[in-house]
Design a protein around this motif. Sequence first.
Motif, mmCIF file in Angstrom:
data_model
loop_
_atom_site.group_PDB
_atom_site.id
_atom_site.type_symbol
_atom_site.label_atom_id
_atom_site.label_comp_id
_atom_site.label_asym_id
_atom_site.label_seq_id
_atom_site.Cartn_x
_atom_site.Cartn_y
_atom_site.Cartn_z
ATOM 1 N N LEU A 1 12.243 -7.149 0.538
ATOM 2 C CA LEU A 1 12.074 -6.076 -0.398
ATOM 3 C C LEU A 1 13.211 -4.977 0.065
ATOM 4 C CD1 LEU A 1 8.066 -5.847 -0.399
ATOM 5 C CD2 LEU A 1 9.505 -7.284 -1.753
ATOM 6 N N LYS A 2 13.080 -3.802 -1.083
ATOM 7 C CA LYS A 2 14.069 -2.971 -0.748
ATOM 8 C C LYS A 2 13.397 -1.625 -0.739
ATOM 9 C CE LYS A 2 18.439 -4.326 -2.885
ATOM 10 N NZ LYS A 2 18.286 -5.195 -4.085
ATOM 11 N N ARG A 3 14.127 -0.546 -0.158
ATOM 12 C CA ARG A 3 13.306 0.701 -0.108
ATOM 13 C C ARG A 3 13.745 1.551 -1.482
ATOM 14 N NH1 ARG A 3 10.510 1.727 4.386
ATOM 15 N NH2 ARG A 3 10.613 0.097 5.957
ATOM 16 N N ASP A 4 13.093 2.559 -1.914
ATOM 17 C CA ASP A 4 13.122 3.269 -2.993
ATOM 18 C C ASP A 4 13.794 4.441 -2.347
ATOM 19 O OD1 ASP A 4 11.109 4.788 -2.198
ATOM 20 O OD2 ASP A 4 9.720 4.235 -3.872
ATOM 21 N N SER A 5 14.313 5.589 -3.386
ATOM 22 C CA SER A 5 14.802 6.760 -2.699
ATOM 23 C C SER A 5 14.003 7.470 -1.957
ATOM 24 C CB SER A 5 15.118 7.732 -4.006
ATOM 25 O OG SER A 5 14.003 7.909 -4.928
ATOM 26 N N GLN A 6 12.599 7.457 -1.784
ATOM 27 C CA GLN A 6 11.779 8.089 -0.973
ATOM 28 C C GLN A 6 11.398 7.302 0.440
ATOM 29 O OE1 GLN A 6 8.374 10.117 -2.870
ATOM 30 N NE2 GLN A 6 9.116 9.363 -4.921
ATOM 31 N N GLY A 7 12.324 6.214 0.469
ATOM 32 C CA GLY A 7 12.133 5.552 1.614
ATOM 33 C C GLY A 7 10.909 4.385 1.574
ATOM 34 N N ARG A 8 10.393 4.099 0.684
ATOM 35 C CA ARG A 8 9.150 3.354 0.419
ATOM 36 C C ARG A 8 9.347 1.870 -0.006
ATOM 37 N NH1 ARG A 8 5.985 6.990 -3.881
ATOM 38 N NH2 ARG A 8 8.012 6.643 -5.076
ATOM 39 N N LEU A 9 9.107 0.994 0.756
ATOM 40 C CA LEU A 9 9.410 -0.385 0.544
ATOM 41 C C LEU A 9 8.491 -0.607 -0.594
ATOM 42 C CD1 LEU A 9 8.918 -2.854 3.680
ATOM 43 C CD2 LEU A 9 11.101 -2.336 2.509
ATOM 44 N N TYR A 10 9.054 -1.367 -1.545
ATOM 45 C CA TYR A 10 8.322 -1.653 -3.020
ATOM 46 C C TYR A 10 8.383 -2.980 -3.505
ATOM 47 C CZ TYR A 10 12.616 -1.029 -5.505
ATOM 48 O OH TYR A 10 13.814 -1.229 -5.931
ATOM 49 N N VAL A 11 7.367 -3.324 -4.427
ATOM 50 C CA VAL A 11 7.495 -4.441 -5.230
ATOM 51 C C VAL A 11 7.365 -3.631 -6.721
ATOM 52 C CG1 VAL A 11 6.449 -6.349 -3.866
ATOM 53 C CG2 VAL A 11 5.028 -4.724 -5.275
ATOM 54 N N ASP A 12 8.051 -4.048 -7.599
ATOM 55 C CA ASP A 12 8.055 -3.713 -9.165
ATOM 56 C C ASP A 12 6.538 -3.885 -9.558
ATOM 57 O OD1 ASP A 12 10.838 -2.538 -9.890
ATOM 58 O OD2 ASP A 12 11.128 -4.160 -8.613
ATOM 59 N N VAL A 13 6.215 -5.422 -9.491
ATOM 60 C CA VAL A 13 4.763 -5.700 -9.893
ATOM 61 C C VAL A 13 4.102 -6.414 -8.651
ATOM 62 C CG1 VAL A 13 3.649 -7.401 -11.349
ATOM 63 C CG2 VAL A 13 5.637 -5.802 -12.460
ATOM 64 N N PHE A 14 2.810 -6.085 -8.643
ATOM 65 C CA PHE A 14 1.694 -7.217 -8.150
ATOM 66 C C PHE A 14 0.892 -7.562 -9.037
ATOM 67 C CE2 PHE A 14 -2.298 -7.737 -5.939
ATOM 68 C CZ PHE A 14 -1.931 -8.800 -5.092
#
Length: 387
Positions: free
Chosen positions: A54-67
């Motif tokens: 996974l990648k981190r968003d601009s706020q530093g959160r690891l994320y998935v687009d959809v679960f």
Amino acid sequence: MVAELTVFPVDNGDMTLIELESGRKILIDVNIRGAADNPDDSTPDVAKMLREKLKRDSQGRLYVDVFLLSHPDKDHCLGLERHFHLGSPDTYSKSDDKIFIREIWSSPIVFRRASRILILCPDASSFSTEARRRVRYFRENGLARVGDGNRIQIMGEDENGKTDDLGSILVKVGQLVTKVNGVVDYSMTAKLLGPLPKSDNEEEEEALAKNRSSVILSFDIKGGGVNDACRFLTGGDAEVAVWERLWTEHQNTDWLEYDILQTPHHCSWRSLSHDSWSNLGEKAKVSEDARNALSQGRSGAFIVASCKPISANDSDPPCIRAKREYEAIAKEVSGEFLCTGEYPTKKSPDVMEFEIDKSGPRLKSKVMAESLYSTGIIIGKQPFGHG
Ligand SMILES: [Zn+2]
């Protein structure tokens, strides 16, 4: 950007990640067992394996687009609360460093009250609360004001009109899912085949009721810039009556075709037959219609059983006889049957990664081996066919 599909080794359970050419990531189910967090336990640490992808968003959160939760059984949502942020995005804690879910795809079953039949485990109950929170947020704010961490799409209509006002966040069975996290994503479409609506036929309804709540999706995934390079059919724990009904409805369409099939219910016999495997053994009969529904593999298709190693006893799931049936189905299209608990070895199962290019999906370890052949590092006949 190359599309990829990863199946994690979670014993009898499901956990699959689709990485689209657009860069968006769709996670289907999780089964993160507590033992995986213990370094002295040999259970594969699938949480770590997932986080690495996974990648981190601009706020530093690891994320998935959809679960997407296919259905609220424990072996499809275990570890959700521990490893994912649930609740308003405003309450995200950096120190917890949980995975942020931009959008949820949920079956309408989350609207049902707990009952004798529907008893939810703690993770499923938390998921249900979160899904209902997001629906409420949509109802109160309208689609235009729903952002990352508040988005949801409901897969299928609920009974008694409970989903009638959901409009743009509802996908009806028989329709296409085209949006990923609020935007049309041109690197995939997904046909929604289930959950099946209630049947008017009493006898059929009785057979269907038990496990018809699973979301069933047939993804068309773009690879190497080519649409429909890989079809992925996934159906949670849908059982034989569901597949019979889907065959009746779709036998004259290409909706059940696949390049990768996740065998329903962890290679269970009950997805292929009405007969009891433990009582009847080899006398148990395969349902022709269910088998037809699950045998529409395209040339070179992979059939993946997400389960523990399959042994020749009377356990179910996974069931040795179901494995034999799937192996026969794979053979008909020069494909291959794989089991997550045995890949690459029973002793140390690891992620099963498919790379999707314009000619379809290929097992990544094979891609690596093939490049060794082509560079002359390994000399001899290439053992790996690919359709
Ligand atoms: Zn299951």
